[in-house]
Design a protein around this motif. Structure first.
Motif, PDB file in Angstrom:
ATOM      1  N   ALA A 197       7.451   6.141   9.012  1.00  7.20           N
ATOM      2  CA  ALA A 197       7.828   6.710  10.308  1.00  7.20           C
ATOM      3  C   ALA A 197       6.640   7.223  11.116  1.00  7.20           C
ATOM      4  CB  ALA A 197       8.831   7.848  10.111  1.00  7.20           C
ATOM      5  N   ASN A 198       5.510   7.422  10.494  1.00  8.50           N
ATOM      6  CA  ASN A 198       4.339   7.968  11.186  1.00  8.50           C
ATOM      7  C   ASN A 198       3.356   6.849  11.524  1.00  8.50           C
ATOM      8  OD1 ASN A 198       4.528  11.007  11.229  1.00  8.50           O
ATOM      9  ND2 ASN A 198       5.067  10.555   9.097  1.00  8.50           N
ATOM     10  N   PRO A 199       3.014   6.706  12.798  1.00  7.29           N
ATOM     11  CA  PRO A 199       2.120   5.609  13.206  1.00  7.29           C
ATOM     12  C   PRO A 199       0.817   5.486  12.408  1.00  7.29           C
ATOM     13  CG  PRO A 199       3.068   6.624  15.130  1.00  7.29           C
ATOM     14  CD  PRO A 199       3.490   7.473  13.945  1.00  7.29           C
ATOM     15  N   PRO A 200       0.147   6.574  12.050  1.00  8.43           N
ATOM     16  CA  PRO A 200      -1.109   6.389  11.307  1.00  8.43           C
ATOM     17  C   PRO A 200      -0.911   5.812   9.900  1.00  8.43           C
ATOM     18  CG  PRO A 200      -0.958   8.625  12.185  1.00  8.43           C
ATOM     19  CD  PRO A 200       0.365   7.972  12.401  1.00  8.43           C
ATOM     20  N   THR A 201       0.312   5.923   9.370  1.00  6.08           N
ATOM     21  CA  THR A 201       0.549   5.449   8.007  1.00  6.08           C
ATOM     22  C   THR A 201       1.541   4.293   7.935  1.00  6.08           C
ATOM     23  OG1 THR A 201       2.287   7.111   7.698  1.00  6.08           O
ATOM     24  CG2 THR A 201       0.054   7.698   6.978  1.00  6.08           C
ATOM     25  N   ALA A 202       2.141   3.919   9.040  1.00  2.00           N
ATOM     26  CA  ALA A 202       3.223   2.928   9.021  1.00  2.00           C
ATOM     27  C   ALA A 202       2.753   1.500   8.741  1.00  2.00           C
ATOM     28  CB  ALA A 202       3.991   2.973  10.340  1.00  2.00           C
ATOM     29  N   ALA A 203       1.565   1.147   9.137  1.00  2.00           N
ATOM     30  CA  ALA A 203       1.081  -0.218   8.952  1.00  2.00           C
ATOM     31  C   ALA A 203      -0.360  -0.208   8.441  1.00  2.00           C
ATOM     32  CB  ALA A 203       1.188  -0.994  10.257  1.00  2.00           C
ATOM     33  N   PRO A 204      -0.560   0.238   7.230  1.00  2.00           N
ATOM     34  CA  PRO A 204      -1.933   0.334   6.713  1.00  2.00           C
ATOM     35  C   PRO A 204      -2.552  -1.042   6.488  1.00  2.00           C
ATOM     36  CG  PRO A 204      -0.347   0.733   4.967  1.00  2.00           C
ATOM     37  CD  PRO A 204       0.436   0.632   6.234  1.00  2.00           C
ATOM     38  N   ILE A 205      -3.861  -1.126   6.672  1.00  2.00           N
ATOM     39  CA  ILE A 205      -4.572  -2.381   6.452  1.00  2.00           C
ATOM     40  C   ILE A 205      -5.181  -2.438   5.049  1.00  2.00           C
ATOM     41  CG2 ILE A 205      -5.054  -2.806   8.880  1.00  2.00           C
ATOM     42  CD1 ILE A 205      -7.901  -1.669   8.355  1.00  2.00           C
ATOM     43  N   ALA A 206      -5.256  -1.279   4.404  1.00  2.00           N
ATOM     44  CA  ALA A 206      -5.784  -1.200   3.037  1.00  2.00           C
ATOM     45  C   ALA A 206      -5.400   0.163   2.457  1.00  2.00           C
ATOM     46  CB  ALA A 206      -7.297  -1.381   3.028  1.00  2.00           C
ATOM     47  N   LEU A 207      -5.598   0.298   1.174  1.00  2.00           N
ATOM     48  CA  LEU A 207      -5.201   1.526   0.497  1.00  2.00           C
ATOM     49  C   LEU A 207      -6.040   2.736   0.894  1.00  2.00           C
ATOM     50  CD1 LEU A 207      -3.148   2.607  -1.458  1.00  2.00           C
ATOM     51  CD2 LEU A 207      -4.616   1.917  -3.345  1.00  2.00           C
ATOM     52  N   HIS A 208      -7.348   2.552   1.012  1.00  2.00           N
ATOM     53  CA  HIS A 208      -8.220   3.684   1.344  1.00  2.00           C
ATOM     54  C   HIS A 208      -7.914   4.268   2.728  1.00  2.00           C
ATOM     55  CE1 HIS A 208     -11.917   5.866   2.371  1.00  2.00           C
ATOM     56  NE2 HIS A 208     -11.909   6.179   1.094  1.00  2.00           N
ATOM     57  N   PRO A 209      -7.780   3.442   3.775  1.00  4.28           N
ATOM     58  CA  PRO A 209      -7.411   4.016   5.079  1.00  4.28           C
ATOM     59  C   PRO A 209      -6.030   4.680   5.052  1.00  4.28           C
ATOM     60  CG  PRO A 209      -8.240   1.788   5.369  1.00  4.28           C
ATOM     61  CD  PRO A 209      -8.107   2.016   3.891  1.00  4.28           C
ATOM     62  N   LEU A 210      -5.114   4.136   4.265  1.00  7.64           N
ATOM     63  CA  LEU A 210      -3.798   4.776   4.143  1.00  7.64           C
ATOM     64  C   LEU A 210      -3.950   6.149   3.504  1.00  7.64           C
ATOM     65  CD1 LEU A 210      -0.716   4.885   4.307  1.00  7.64           C
ATOM     66  CD2 LEU A 210      -0.656   3.684   2.103  1.00  7.64           C
ATOM     67  N   ALA A 211      -4.739   6.240   2.449  1.00  6.20           N
ATOM     68  CA  ALA A 211      -4.945   7.530   1.775  1.00  6.20           C
ATOM     69  C   ALA A 211      -5.563   8.542   2.739  1.00  6.20           C
ATOM     70  CB  ALA A 211      -5.822   7.354   0.545  1.00  6.20           C
ATOM     71  N   GLU A 212      -6.535   8.106   3.531  1.00  4.68           N
ATOM     72  CA  GLU A 212      -7.128   9.001   4.522  1.00  4.68           C
ATOM     73  C   GLU A 212      -6.077   9.483   5.520  1.00  4.68           C
ATOM     74  OE1 GLU A 212     -10.259   6.531   6.115  1.00  4.68           O
ATOM     75  OE2 GLU A 212     -11.773   7.539   4.877  1.00  4.68           O
ATOM     76  N   ALA A 213      -5.205   8.582   5.948  1.00  9.72           N
ATOM     77  CA  ALA A 213      -4.173   8.938   6.915  1.00  9.72           C
ATOM     78  C   ALA A 213      -3.134   9.884   6.301  1.00  9.72           C
ATOM     79  CB  ALA A 213      -3.487   7.678   7.447  1.00  9.72           C
TER      80      ALA A 213
ATOM     81  N   TYR B  31       0.827  -1.202   0.000  1.00  6.27           N
ATOM     82  CA  TYR B  31       0.000   0.000   0.000  1.00  6.27           C
ATOM     83  C   TYR B  31       0.867   1.260   0.000  1.00  6.27           C
ATOM     84  CZ  TYR B  31      -3.494  -3.445   1.361  1.00  6.27           C
ATOM     85  OH  TYR B  31      -4.303  -4.546   1.403  1.00  6.27           O
ATOM     86  N   ILE B  32       1.914   1.227   0.797  1.00  2.39           N
ATOM     87  CA  ILE B  32       2.831   2.371   0.828  1.00  2.39           C
ATOM     88  C   ILE B  32       3.487   2.545  -0.532  1.00  2.39           C
ATOM     89  CG2 ILE B  32       5.001   3.206   1.840  1.00  2.39           C
ATOM     90  CD1 ILE B  32       3.996   2.025   4.535  1.00  2.39           C
ATOM     91  N   ASP B  33       3.892   1.437  -1.149  1.00  2.77           N
ATOM     92  CA  ASP B  33       4.490   1.507  -2.488  1.00  2.77           C
ATOM     93  C   ASP B  33       3.514   2.082  -3.510  1.00  2.77           C
ATOM     94  OD1 ASP B  33       6.899   0.483  -1.587  1.00  2.77           O
ATOM     95  OD2 ASP B  33       6.504  -1.568  -2.285  1.00  2.77           O
ATOM     96  N   ALA B  34       2.242   1.733  -3.387  1.00  3.24           N
ATOM     97  CA  ALA B  34       1.236   2.250  -4.328  1.00  3.24           C
ATOM     98  C   ALA B  34       1.148   3.765  -4.265  1.00  3.24           C
ATOM     99  CB  ALA B  34      -0.133   1.631  -4.036  1.00  3.24           C
ATOM    100  N   VAL B  35       1.314   4.317  -3.069  1.00  5.95           N
ATOM    101  CA  VAL B  35       1.302   5.777  -2.909  1.00  5.95           C
ATOM    102  C   VAL B  35       2.639   6.365  -3.347  1.00  5.95           C
ATOM    103  CG1 VAL B  35       1.183   7.662  -1.220  1.00  5.95           C
ATOM    104  CG2 VAL B  35      -0.420   5.742  -1.070  1.00  5.95           C
ATOM    105  N   CYS B  36       3.714   5.781  -2.863  1.00  3.74           N
ATOM    106  CA  CYS B  36       5.045   6.355  -3.109  1.00  3.74           C
ATOM    107  C   CYS B  36       5.482   6.241  -4.565  1.00  3.74           C
ATOM    108  CB  CYS B  36       6.072   5.729  -2.176  1.00  3.74           C
ATOM    109  SG  CYS B  36       5.775   6.171  -0.442  1.00  3.74           S
ATOM    110  N   ASP B  37       4.947   5.273  -5.293  1.00  4.66           N
ATOM    111  CA  ASP B  37       5.246   5.182  -6.729  1.00  4.66           C
ATOM    112  C   ASP B  37       4.728   6.404  -7.474  1.00  4.66           C
ATOM    113  OD1 ASP B  37       6.499   2.763  -6.420  1.00  4.66           O
ATOM    114  OD2 ASP B  37       4.828   1.558  -7.194  1.00  4.66           O
ATOM    115  N   ARG B  38       3.777   7.093  -6.895  1.00  2.74           N
ATOM    116  CA  ARG B  38       3.186   8.277  -7.524  1.00  2.74           C
ATOM    117  C   ARG B  38       3.793   9.588  -7.013  1.00  2.74           C
ATOM    118  NH1 ARG B  38      -0.362   4.147  -7.564  1.00  2.74           N
ATOM    119  NH2 ARG B  38      -1.983   4.118  -9.157  1.00  2.74           N
ATOM    120  N   ALA B  39       4.697   9.501  -6.054  1.00  2.65           N
ATOM    121  CA  ALA B  39       5.295  10.697  -5.437  1.00  2.65           C
ATOM    122  C   ALA B  39       6.491  11.188  -6.243  1.00  2.65           C
ATOM    123  CB  ALA B  39       5.726  10.386  -4.011  1.00  2.65           C
TER     124      ALA B  39
END
Length: 187
Positions: A52-68, A32-40
């Motif tokens: 490094a940030n707890p709300p984004t460090a261990a996402p359970i899915a892409l949508h909650p990661l995007a919200e975080a 999920y992190i790679d899916a976001v960072c590939d676009r950065a």
């Protein structure tokens, strides 16, 4: 003989490092992190920030990661708006420009809140909301561009950070959409 031993040690270290990197990248959270960072634009900053940030460090899915991720950007916008507002009230020489900067950061915060609301139903609209904030960041840069005082220097640094976080937030919204129609905006 000693050269052979040193080369073997380096070979073992290289293989171990490769296995470690593949395992880290293969973790369920990293996809999920790679899916976001590939676009950065700054992928190293993205990975470092999101892991490094707890709300984004261990996402359970892409949508909650995007919200975080959008939440991280919103938090920074809110903190910067408070800093700018307090500085405008304390320093009469900066009052005019910092009041305008405050308005710009409030507009960014509003856009990020809208992006979070729109993320589920219309990731493209969420991406647009985030991307539209770049106009406000350009305005801040224009207002404080040549200032050399401490408060302006701090605001410049905060604005650079904001721009990076906006890029991550736009990438996160785009990752949820996953149709790559926004790729031209990232280049």
């Amino acid at each position: 003989m000693a050269t052979s031993s040193v080369l073997s040690t380096f070979a073992v270290a290289a293989v171990t490092l490769q296995l470690f990197l593949n395992t880290a990248s293969a973790s369920p959270h990293m996809k999920y992190i790679d899916a976001v960072c590939d676009r950065a634009l700054d992928q190293a900053f993205c990975v470092k920030t999101l892991t490094a940030n707890p709300p984004t460090a261990a996402p359970i899915a892409l949508h909650p990661l995007a919200e975080a991720v959008i939440g991280l950007a919103l938090s920074h916008a809110d903190k910067t708006a408070v800093f700018v507002d307090e500085t405008a009230k304390k320093d009469p020489t900066l009052q005019t420009s910092f009041t305008e900067c405050h308005k710009a950061y409030l507009a960014v915060a509003t856009a990020l809140k809208s992006a979070n609301v729109n993320l589920k139903q219309s990731p493209d609209k969420a991406n647009y909301d985030v991307r539209s904030s770049s106009v406000h960041m350009r305005r801040v840069t224009e207002l404080i561009g040549k200032n050399t005082d401490k408060a302006s220097t701090t605001l410049k640094e905060m604005t650079v950070q904001m721009e990076k976080l906006l890029d991550l937030a736009a990438g996160a919204a785009d990752a949820v959409d996953d149709d790559d129609e926004n790729i031209h905006r990232r280049v």
